[in-house]
Design a protein around this motif. Sequence first.
Motif: not given
Length: 390
Positions: A15-16, A21-22, A52-54, A255-257
């Motif tokens: 669960i995020i 730090d995804l 959603s998690i981002v 940025q996450v990608a």
Amino acid sequence: MRYFGTVARGVRMPIIRQGDDLATIVAETIFQAFKYEKIEVKDKDIIALTESIVARAEGNYASSKAIIKDVQAKVGKGPVGFVFPILSRNRMYGIVKAVASAVDELIIQLSYPSDEVGNALISEELLFDYEINPNTQTFEEAEFRNLFGEELLHPITKQDYPSLYKSCGDNVKIIFSNDPQAILKYTNKVIAADVHSRHITKARLKQGGAELVLGLDDILTKSIGGSGYHPEYGLLGSNYASEDVLKLFPRSSKQVAEKIQALFKKKTNRQVEVLVFGDGAFKDPVAKIWELADPVVAAAYTSGLGGTPHENKLKLLADDDFKHLDGEELEEKLKEHIKSSSKSAPNALGTTPRQISDLLGSLSDLMAGSGDKGTPVIYIQGYFDNYADE
């Protein structure tokens, strides 16, 4: 001999929470899963994760108080129109409730027989039965209910959405019309609440003489008192998080990608592609609802996922160009044709031109689901392979 083409796997994730730090969690979870399952990371593999998690990790949430404050600052005093909201408790109820609290009077204009994504208010057949032209006729709520029934129940949720939205305040009025300029009979300050048709709606309202026209994408484009926000989409793509709190569309998707891509390059020396997806772009054939209530399918993606697929129509080649061949000879000719067409425009007759990111986002949304699967990350292999690849 290779038997499998594209393979997609749902990845079970922890669960995020806000502040996680995804990118590192996603990468490390996949590394562990692949070690356990003895799966090899390959170039052009694709990692897709839900928006959603981002948004959860970045903490992109907004309270009703923040929405109310922003709406009041932008619309001022007097009655305000709210045109073409979709019929959804998850997507729209919290927004309607906040906007109703922010204004003196709220006139909500609903489209009929359904909203822009296909949620039905009434059966389309009734329009023919009563000889109603939905392009020109506007109804007050009492008139509409008298004509089509006192209860306007959604065929799936059994929710009466006009009643639900009207319950958001004593200052809420409902009308029904597909002409955006119909609202101008009641007010010249209007919020266009639709998603995909919002640009046309705004233009029509301005053309009709509206004094003030906003969209949901114009509300919470900046932080209000430390709230979440989205500079491009505002409240579009938001949904219910908890009482009086909405989760907004994420801002940090790109940025996450790119960070996930870099982590895989460092760990495996493989060039993977990464996509952050929202709603898939598909329509349910039974409920007749178009799933896409987000402003876009893909919130962000790495550079290798841009453009449209370069592909041939195999069944057309087999039935036309090479209809005189069978067996291994046919197989070899097909492979030769595919390899030669990779450097030129393929024979794409019969293929629908779609964006790679939309196709992958829709595939991933179908696999991830929105319930208790616990797989908000989808790992896809072989997507860019074709029949000629070994």
